[in-house]
Design an enzyme around this catalytic site. Sequence first.
Site, PDB file in Angstrom:
ATOM      1  N   SER A 141       0.670  -1.265   0.053  1.00 44.25           N
ATOM      2  CA  SER A 141      -0.102  -0.095  -0.032  1.00 44.25           C
ATOM      3  C   SER A 141       0.927   1.213  -0.116  1.00 44.25           C
ATOM      4  O   SER A 141       2.149   1.229   0.244  1.00 44.25           O
ATOM      5  CB  SER A 141      -0.777  -0.071   1.223  1.00 44.25           C
ATOM      6  OG  SER A 141      -1.220   1.395   1.636  1.00 44.25           O
ATOM      7  N   TYR A 154      -3.414  -0.340  10.457  1.00 41.03           N
ATOM      8  CA  TYR A 154      -3.355  -0.929   9.031  1.00 41.03           C
ATOM      9  C   TYR A 154      -2.022  -0.600   8.421  1.00 41.03           C
ATOM     10  O   TYR A 154      -1.644  -1.349   7.700  1.00 41.03           O
ATOM     11  CB  TYR A 154      -4.575  -0.240   8.254  1.00 41.03           C
ATOM     12  CG  TYR A 154      -4.466  -0.458   6.678  1.00 41.03           C
ATOM     13  CD1 TYR A 154      -4.753  -1.555   6.362  1.00 41.03           C
ATOM     14  CD2 TYR A 154      -4.025   0.410   5.793  1.00 41.03           C
ATOM     15  CE1 TYR A 154      -5.083  -2.041   5.002  1.00 41.03           C
ATOM     16  CE2 TYR A 154      -4.049   0.144   4.702  1.00 41.03           C
ATOM     17  CZ  TYR A 154      -4.447  -0.908   3.991  1.00 41.03           C
ATOM     18  OH  TYR A 154      -4.434  -1.274   2.757  1.00 41.03           O
ATOM     19  N   LYS A 158       0.835  -2.997   6.786  1.00 37.90           N
ATOM     20  CA  LYS A 158       1.319  -3.035   5.307  1.00 37.90           C
ATOM     21  C   LYS A 158       2.883  -2.579   5.229  1.00 37.90           C
ATOM     22  O   LYS A 158       3.517  -3.038   4.320  1.00 37.90           O
ATOM     23  CB  LYS A 158       0.605  -1.943   4.582  1.00 37.90           C
ATOM     24  CG  LYS A 158      -0.905  -2.163   4.510  1.00 37.90           C
ATOM     25  CD  LYS A 158      -1.038  -3.425   3.358  1.00 37.90           C
ATOM     26  CE  LYS A 158      -2.128  -3.966   3.048  1.00 37.90           C
ATOM     27  NZ  LYS A 158      -2.217  -5.201   2.052  1.00 37.90           N
ATOM     28  N   TYR A 199     -11.923  10.825   5.252  1.00 36.14           N
ATOM     29  CA  TYR A 199     -11.075  11.988   4.997  1.00 36.14           C
ATOM     30  C   TYR A 199     -12.004  13.190   4.682  1.00 36.14           C
ATOM     31  O   TYR A 199     -11.704  14.319   4.578  1.00 36.14           O
ATOM     32  CB  TYR A 199     -10.192  11.928   3.962  1.00 36.14           C
ATOM     33  CG  TYR A 199      -8.720  11.276   4.601  1.00 36.14           C
ATOM     34  CD1 TYR A 199      -7.924  12.262   4.842  1.00 36.14           C
ATOM     35  CD2 TYR A 199      -8.500   9.911   4.214  1.00 36.14           C
ATOM     36  CE1 TYR A 199      -6.565  11.560   5.677  1.00 36.14           C
ATOM     37  CE2 TYR A 199      -7.288   9.453   4.837  1.00 36.14           C
ATOM     38  CZ  TYR A 199      -6.236  10.282   5.345  1.00 36.14           C
ATOM     39  OH  TYR A 199      -5.212   9.641   5.918  1.00 36.14           O
TER      40      TYR A 199
HETATM   41  P1  NAD Z   1     -11.779  -5.001  -0.966  1.00 35.85           P
HETATM   42  O1  NAD Z   1     -11.894  -4.974   0.498  1.00 35.85           O
HETATM   43  O2  NAD Z   1     -12.578  -4.518  -1.996  1.00 35.85           O
HETATM   44  O3  NAD Z   1     -11.312  -6.644  -1.119  1.00 35.85           O
HETATM   45  C1  NAD Z   1     -10.677  -7.470  -0.497  1.00 35.85           C
HETATM   46  C2  NAD Z   1     -10.989  -8.811  -0.601  1.00 35.85           C
HETATM   47  O4  NAD Z   1     -10.109  -9.737   0.273  1.00 35.85           O
HETATM   48  C3  NAD Z   1     -12.581  -9.123  -0.374  1.00 35.85           C
HETATM   49  O5  NAD Z   1     -12.950  -9.897  -1.400  1.00 35.85           O
HETATM   50  C4  NAD Z   1     -12.556  -9.930   1.091  1.00 35.85           C
HETATM   51  O6  NAD Z   1     -13.446 -10.695   1.273  1.00 35.85           O
HETATM   52  C5  NAD Z   1     -11.223 -10.621   0.948  1.00 35.85           C
HETATM   53  N1  NAD Z   1     -10.835 -11.083   2.260  1.00 35.85           N
HETATM   54  C6  NAD Z   1     -10.610 -10.441   3.539  1.00 35.85           C
HETATM   55  N2  NAD Z   1     -10.148 -11.098   4.517  1.00 35.85           N
HETATM   56  C7  NAD Z   1      -9.937 -12.306   4.020  1.00 35.85           C
HETATM   57  C8  NAD Z   1      -9.377 -13.430   4.465  1.00 35.85           C
HETATM   58  N3  NAD Z   1      -9.305 -13.666   5.841  1.00 35.85           N
HETATM   59  N4  NAD Z   1      -9.160 -14.633   3.741  1.00 35.85           N
HETATM   60  C9  NAD Z   1      -9.427 -14.493   2.434  1.00 35.85           C
HETATM   61  N5  NAD Z   1     -10.070 -13.528   1.775  1.00 35.85           N
HETATM   62  C10 NAD Z   1     -10.001 -12.282   2.496  1.00 35.85           C
HETATM   63  O7  NAD Z   1     -10.268  -4.381  -0.987  1.00 35.85           O
HETATM   64  P2  NAD Z   1      -9.500  -3.846  -2.145  1.00 35.85           P
HETATM   65  O8  NAD Z   1      -9.414  -2.511  -2.159  1.00 35.85           O
HETATM   66  O9  NAD Z   1      -9.472  -4.763  -3.321  1.00 35.85           O
HETATM   67  O10 NAD Z   1      -7.943  -4.027  -1.629  1.00 35.85           O
HETATM   68  C11 NAD Z   1      -6.984  -5.193  -2.360  1.00 35.85           C
HETATM   69  C12 NAD Z   1      -5.686  -5.110  -1.787  1.00 35.85           C
HETATM   70  O11 NAD Z   1      -5.083  -3.880  -1.898  1.00 35.85           O
HETATM   71  C13 NAD Z   1      -5.702  -5.253  -0.074  1.00 35.85           C
HETATM   72  O12 NAD Z   1      -4.379  -5.791   0.186  1.00 35.85           O
HETATM   73  C14 NAD Z   1      -5.321  -3.672   0.375  1.00 35.85           C
HETATM   74  O13 NAD Z   1      -4.953  -3.506   1.561  1.00 35.85           O
HETATM   75  C15 NAD Z   1      -4.673  -3.136  -0.769  1.00 35.85           C
HETATM   76  N6  NAD Z   1      -4.772  -1.719  -1.058  1.00 35.85           N
HETATM   77  C16 NAD Z   1      -5.870  -1.223  -1.342  1.00 35.85           C
HETATM   78  C17 NAD Z   1      -6.071   0.287  -1.332  1.00 35.85           C
HETATM   79  C18 NAD Z   1      -7.500   0.786  -2.059  1.00 35.85           C
HETATM   80  O14 NAD Z   1      -7.607   1.987  -1.939  1.00 35.85           O
HETATM   81  N7  NAD Z   1      -8.545   0.127  -2.227  1.00 35.85           N
HETATM   82  C19 NAD Z   1      -5.211   1.140  -1.041  1.00 35.85           C
HETATM   83  C20 NAD Z   1      -3.954   0.628  -0.770  1.00 35.85           C
HETATM   84  C21 NAD Z   1      -3.710  -0.827  -0.708  1.00 35.85           C
END
Ligand code: NAD
Length: 248
Positions: A141, A154, A158, A199
């Site tokens: 992230s 969080y 990361k 935010y």
């Molecule tokens: P999201 O919440 O839309 O999707 C996350 C997915 O992970 C979901 O389908 C959820 O069911 C699954 N999940 C959660 N816990 C789980 C578990 N214990 N076992 C298996 N599956 C599980 O999130 P996203 O935005 O698609 O995020 C994806 C990745 O990107 C994550 O690692 C997140 O930290 C990272 N990220 C996202 C953003 C953002 O702005 N969206 C920014 C920085 C990093």
Amino acid sequence: MTSLEDKVAIVTGAARGIGKGIAIHLARAGAKVVVADVLPERDATVLEIEAERGSAIAVETDVSKNDSVLNLVNRSLEEYGKIDVLVSNAAVESRGVLEDVKEEEWDRLYSVNVKGLYLCCKHVLPHMKERRTGSIIAIGSATSVKGFPEFAAYSGTKGAVLQIVRCLALEVRALGIRVNCLCPGMTDTEMGRAAMAAYGDGTDQIIVDTQGRWGLPEDLAKAAVFLASEDSEFVTGQPIHVDGGLTT
Ligand code: NAD
């Protein structure tokens, strides 16, 4: 176009958001994809891949549970015979000033985001080491490297993901296995929208800071295809920021 023909990829957290986008793009490039998630919507990702004549299976997986991850790896090997790519994407997020973060919430974040990466790598690596090939893509992230108020819990997970990637990459670089950390910025998913809602008006400034738009799952997916493929054969141990300049 980059080809992942004959490659087999596990993508965790692929029922929605960035993971789903990555699963679909890997399949479009020719990979067979194992869609792992706690949510039943993982089946919809498989259907979308099959509708484009790709190959995928869904495996119910909780990445924070050892037996569940072991089952994921075993099912992948039974179905496709090998694992070339692991995308450790599943994560949970929450926000709050440090002293208000409940202990259970702290444990939940570390258990999914950090222990989940550890368990997935632990069970995939013996197989990759035996074949002396593999690409592990952990999803970090912007918070892996940059501080944001009220995201200590969080962000800590990361930061840990990036450091695990750096150490592991050195452990396995002589064995034909690469490990990298794909770092999204503000990306338009359920998690991203929830985080940015916090935010309020500040969201507008963050968008200005990031090329004037939200990141999209596709932005991350294109970089994941690169990291999964031989096009990135000399790239390991690196954070790759796909964030429109947010961390610059
Ligand atoms: P999201 O919440 O839309 O999707 C996350 C997915 O992970 C979901 O389908 C959820 O069911 C699954 N999940 C959660 N816990 C789980 C578990 N214990 N076992 C298996 N599956 C599980 O999130 P996203 O935005 O698609 O995020 C994806 C990745 O990107 C994550 O690692 C997140 O930290 C990272 N990220 C996202 C953003 C953002 O702005 N969206 C920014 C920085 C990093």
